[in-house]
Design an enzyme around this catalytic site. Structure first.
Site, mmCIF file in Angstrom:
data_model
loop_
_atom_site.group_PDB
_atom_site.id
_atom_site.type_symbol
_atom_site.label_atom_id
_atom_site.label_comp_id
_atom_site.label_asym_id
_atom_site.label_seq_id
_atom_site.Cartn_x
_atom_site.Cartn_y
_atom_site.Cartn_z
ATOM 1 N N SER A 25 53.862 49.832 40.275
ATOM 2 C CA SER A 25 54.451 48.528 39.945
ATOM 3 C C SER A 25 53.602 47.328 40.320
ATOM 4 O O SER A 25 53.987 46.191 40.013
ATOM 5 C CB SER A 25 55.826 48.396 40.602
ATOM 6 O OG SER A 25 56.789 49.154 39.903
ATOM 7 N N LYS A 83 52.963 44.842 37.634
ATOM 8 C CA LYS A 83 53.805 43.696 37.292
ATOM 9 C C LYS A 83 53.160 42.362 37.666
ATOM 10 O O LYS A 83 53.642 41.303 37.252
ATOM 11 C CB LYS A 83 55.172 43.843 37.952
ATOM 12 C CG LYS A 83 55.980 45.041 37.436
ATOM 13 C CD LYS A 83 57.361 45.091 38.053
ATOM 14 C CE LYS A 83 58.177 46.255 37.487
ATOM 15 N NZ LYS A 83 57.960 47.510 38.215
ATOM 16 N N SER A 142 61.289 44.465 41.855
ATOM 17 C CA SER A 142 60.381 45.288 41.045
ATOM 18 C C SER A 142 61.084 45.886 39.838
ATOM 19 O O SER A 142 60.943 47.076 39.523
ATOM 20 C CB SER A 142 59.766 46.407 41.895
ATOM 21 O OG SER A 142 58.634 46.970 41.264
ATOM 22 N N LYS A 195 52.816 42.290 46.008
ATOM 23 C CA LYS A 195 53.609 43.232 45.206
ATOM 24 C C LYS A 195 53.483 44.659 45.732
ATOM 25 O O LYS A 195 52.391 45.123 46.056
ATOM 26 C CB LYS A 195 53.145 43.200 43.741
ATOM 27 C CG LYS A 195 54.020 44.019 42.813
ATOM 28 C CD LYS A 195 55.375 43.381 42.636
ATOM 29 C CE LYS A 195 56.364 44.289 41.914
ATOM 30 N NZ LYS A 195 56.888 45.366 42.783
#
Length: 374
Positions: A58, A61, A113, A220
Site C-alpha cells: 500500500s 497509494k 489505507s 505510509k
C-alpha cells in the site's frame, strides 16, 4: 615535528572514519531492502539492496494520492463508482451510492489505507484501472523511478506490480513538496465527510510511527502476503528532513527509529558564506548600499557529499533615494540541481538620504546647456 603532526592528523581522520563505520555496522535492519535519504539534496545516507525490485504493497497509494492532489478540484462532490469500491483488504468504509470528494478519498487512502478509496480515485481520474496505471507509470518516469511498474492503484499484488526502495524514496521526496500531501500523510486522525447523504466521521492513521518517534511527519504503511511489511516515513529535526523506506521488514518500526538515530548525526545545516549584496543608488548621499538577507538561510549538507548550491540574486539595476533601513529591494534564491530550495528577501542594511545639494555642472555640461538655449 612536522612528521609527528601529520601522523596525529591522519590518526584523527582514521578514528572518525572508524567510528562512522562502527555506527553503520551497528545498524541491525530487518528489511530485505531499505534506504535513507536527505530530502533536500537526495543524498543517500544509508542503503541496503535499495535497487532490488520488490512488491511495495500500500505504499503504492503515495502515487495514487499525489496524482489525485495534482489533478485539482479536490472538494467537488461526486458519487463513487459502485464496482470500483468492491475490493478486498483495508477500507475507508465506502458503500454503493456514497458521495465523496477527491480530498476525502486521499485521506481514505493515506490514513486507513483504503483500497476502496484508491480504486474510486483511479476510476474518477482515468475512467479505468488500465488508464490509471498508465498515468502512474508516466508520472514515475517523470520523477525518475526507473525500476518501478505500477499495475494497481492500491498496491495489491497483481501482474508484476513492483518498485524499489530507491524509487519509493524518490516518489516520497517529490510528494512531500505538495503541502496538501504533507498535511494528509502526517495526520494521526482526520474528520472526513462522505456518505449518502454525506456526514462527518473520523479516520485513524495506521502509521504508528507518528506517535512513536519525535518529528515523524508521515508517510505510509503497507502490507500484503507477498510484500511483507512495508513502510515509508519522513522525519524532521532542526530543519533537516530525512526519508526512510523499508520493504519486507518484519521489524519496520524499529528499523526506522534506529535509522533516524544514525541519520540525523550525518547531516549538518550550514549558512551560505562569503556573500556580499549591494545595489547602486541614484540621487542619494551614497552611490551604493549594502543589502542583507531578511531571514536566516540554512542549507543541509550530508557527511561524505558536497552539495553544489547555486545562488541567484534578483535586484533592479539601481534604486532611487531616499531608501529606508530594512526596505526590501530584491531577493535571493538558492537552488540545487535546478530546483529552488530556499529564498530570502534582500533588505537595505541602512538608510540612504536623498541628496538635495545643488549640482555642480562640469565645463562641458555648462557649454552644452548654453548651446541648447539657442
Amino acid at each position: 615535528m612536522l612528521k609527528r603532526l601529520v601522523c596525529i592528523v591522519v590518526s584523527c581522520i582514521l578514528t572518525v572514519i572508524s567510528i562512522n563505520d562502527l555506527q553503520v555496522n551497528a545498524l541491525d535492519v530487518s528489511a530485505k531492502a531499505c534506504i535513507m535519504i536527505e530530502a533536500v539534496t537526495g543524498n543517500i545516507i544509508y542503503e541496503k539492496n535499495s535497487h532490488d525490485e520488490l512488491p511495495m504493497a500500500s505504499t503504492t497509494k503515495i502515487m495514487t494520492t499525489i496524482l489525485s492532489l495534482e489533478s485539482g478540484d479536490l472538494d467537488t462532490q461526486f458519487t463513487v463508482d459502485s464496482d470500483a469500491i468492491k475490493v478486498e483488504g483495508s477500507s475507508m468504509g465506502l458503500v454503493e451510492g456514497d458521495i465523496v470528494t477527491k480530498r476525502a478519498l486521499c485521506y481514505g487512502m493515506m490514513l486507513p489505507s483504503g483500497n476502496d478509496s484508491a480504486n474510486a480515485t483511479a476510476i474518477k481520474l482515468a475512467g479505468s484501472f488500465e488508464n490509471f496505471a498508465t498515468m502512474m507509470n508516466d508520472k514515475a518516469k517523470e520523477i525518475g523511478m526507473e525500476d518501478t511498474l505500477f499495475v494497481t492503484p492500491s498496491g495489491l499484488d497483481e501482474g508484476g506490480h513492483h518498485s524499489t526502495a530507491y524509487d519509493m524514496a524518490l516518489l516520497t521526496r517529490y510528494a512531500l513538496k505538495n503541502s496538501d500531501f504533507r498535511e494528509i500523510c502526517g495526520s494521526a486522525t482526520a474528520q472526513v465527510n462522505f456518505g449518502n447523504p454525506p456526514y462527518d466521521r473520523w479516520l485513524k492513521n495506521s502509521n504508528k510511527l507518528l506517535n512513536m518517534y519525535e518529528g515523524v511527519i508521515g508517510v505510509k504503511t503497507g502490507f500484503t502476503d507477498d510484500a511483507g511489511r512495508c513502510l515509508v516515513s519522513a522525519c524532521e529535526r532542526n530543519g533537516v528532513t530525512l526519508i526512510v523506506v523499508t520493504l519486507n521488514a518484519p521489524n519496520d518500526w524499529e528499523d526506522h527509529m534506529s535509522l533516524y538515530d544514525y541519520g540525523f548525526s550525518q547531516v549538518s545545516m550550514q549558512s551560505p558564506t562569503n556573500e556580499n549584496f549591494s545595489v547602486n543608488v541614484v540621487g542619494g548621499k551614497k552611490d551604493t548600499i549594502s543589502l542583507e538577507r531578511s531571514t536566516e538561510i540554512q542549507l543541509p549538507n550530508v557527511t561524505g557529499y558536497t552539495a553544489d548550491y547555486k545562488t541567484k540574486v534578483y535586484l533592479n539595476g539601481f534604486e532611487y533615494a531616499p531608501i529606508e533601513a530594512g526596505e526590501t529591494l530584491g531577493y535571493v534564491e538558492y537552488s540545487l540541481d535546478g530546483e529552488v530550495v530556499a529564498t530570502s528577501d534582500l533588505v537595505s542594511s541602512e538608510a540612504v538620504l536623498e541628496d538635495t545639494s545643488p549640482i555642480e555642472l562640469s565645463f562641458k555640461e555648462k557649454l552644452l546647456k548654453f548651446i541648447y538655449q539657442f
